[in-house]
Motif scaffolding. Structure first.
Motif, PDB file in Angstrom:
ATOM      1  N   ALA A  51      79.502  68.785  28.636  1.00 38.02           N
ATOM      2  CA  ALA A  51      79.255  70.207  27.534  1.00 38.02           C
ATOM      3  C   ALA A  51      80.434  69.858  27.147  1.00 38.02           C
ATOM      4  O   ALA A  51      80.227  70.920  25.838  1.00 38.02           O
ATOM      5  CB  ALA A  51      78.048  71.673  28.162  1.00 38.02           C
ATOM      6  N   PRO A  81      74.885  64.779  24.941  1.00 35.20           N
ATOM      7  CA  PRO A  81      74.307  66.540  24.568  1.00 35.20           C
ATOM      8  C   PRO A  81      73.790  66.524  22.954  1.00 35.20           C
ATOM      9  O   PRO A  81      74.541  65.703  22.194  1.00 35.20           O
ATOM     10  CB  PRO A  81      75.499  67.119  25.110  1.00 35.20           C
ATOM     11  CG  PRO A  81      76.083  66.370  26.404  1.00 35.20           C
ATOM     12  CD  PRO A  81      76.079  64.404  25.692  1.00 35.20           C
ATOM     13  N   GLY A 104      75.103  73.300  31.256  1.00 36.81           N
ATOM     14  CA  GLY A 104      75.653  72.660  30.280  1.00 36.81           C
ATOM     15  C   GLY A 104      75.603  74.248  28.541  1.00 36.81           C
ATOM     16  O   GLY A 104      75.364  73.318  28.203  1.00 36.81           O
ATOM     17  N   THR A 118      73.073  73.931  24.701  1.00 37.14           N
ATOM     18  CA  THR A 118      72.359  72.343  25.165  1.00 37.14           C
ATOM     19  C   THR A 118      71.522  71.136  25.804  1.00 37.14           C
ATOM     20  O   THR A 118      71.284  72.098  26.388  1.00 37.14           O
ATOM     21  CB  THR A 118      73.953  71.709  25.687  1.00 37.14           C
ATOM     22  OG1 THR A 118      74.143  71.938  26.067  1.00 37.14           O
ATOM     23  CG2 THR A 118      74.687  72.229  24.278  1.00 37.14           C
ATOM     24  N   ALA A 129      73.062  69.041  27.631  1.00 39.08           N
ATOM     25  CA  ALA A 129      74.371  68.282  28.711  1.00 39.08           C
ATOM     26  C   ALA A 129      73.474  68.493  30.595  1.00 39.08           C
ATOM     27  O   ALA A 129      73.146  69.653  30.507  1.00 39.08           O
ATOM     28  CB  ALA A 129      75.198  68.952  28.244  1.00 39.08           C
TER      29      ALA A 129
END
Length: 197
Positions: free
Chosen positions: A182, A46, A142, A174, A176
């Motif tokens: 995350a 991430p 995320g 992010t 993620a």
């Protein structure tokens, strides 16, 4: 001719001399994240994409207050904010379509890192009775959304009069894929979370 540094960047540099910069924390977190997420490719880990700051102008339609909020938000973020108009008219709230009801700022690149350094290392420790953020503030996509109740926790506006205090939300986006990734990323880079007893 050398470009003059903004007031925001100067404050960040002064405060960040004795603390880890966010970029350094992310670099240090790579081996930890690889192990925790069982990911061999560091490019698949991430990363921060952007930060979006949103605030409403309140029920009172005051042009001076709108300008004040826009000015202080620009000082905090180091970037001019964009006004947001109402999408439709609502009679019970006395709002007309197109009327300015809030401001937003989208930060990317170095400005994003400068703002997050300021938020984590300077502003958060100044929040009264702060015990960390709830893990529920991270959604399934995320992204993390946190609220700042008082803008005066940021040093750029601390010397101004403590009237017309406003709050705003900070959404940290992010790359993620889910909440687990995350959460691991935010913990690794130093975001404080509440301890579950």
């Amino acid at each position: 001719m050398a470009r003059k540094k903004s007031e925001f960047v100067v404050v960040v540099e002064k405060k960040s001399k004795n603390m880890d910069i966010l970029k350094d924390k992310i670099k240090k977190a790579v081996p930890v994240l690889e192990k925790e997420l069982d990911e061999k490719n560091p490019m698949a880990l991430p990363r921060l994409a952007k930060v979006v700051i949103n605030t409403g102008t309140g029920r009172l339609r005051d042009k001076k207050r709108d300008e004040l909020i826009a000015d202080r938000l620009a000082k905090i973020t180091g970037q001019k904010c964009a006004p947001r108009g109402a999408k439709k008219s609502i009679a019970s709230f006395k709002v007309r379509q197109g009327e300015i009801v809030g401001h937003t700022v989208t930060l990317r690149g170095q400005k994003m890192f400068d703002f997050l350094n300021m938020l984590i290392n300077v502003a958060m420790p100044r929040i009264r009775d702060f015990k960390g953020y709830d893990e529920k503030s991270i959604d399934n996509m995320g992204n993390m959304t946190i609220g700042v109740r008082e803008h005066i926790i940021f040093p750029q506006t601390a010397d101004e009069e403590a009237r017309d205090i406003f709050g705003f939300s900070v959404t940290i986006q992010t790359t993620a894929k889910n909440k687990k990734e995350a959460l691991a990323f935010f913990k690794a880079v130093g975001f404080p979370f509440k301890k579950i007893v």
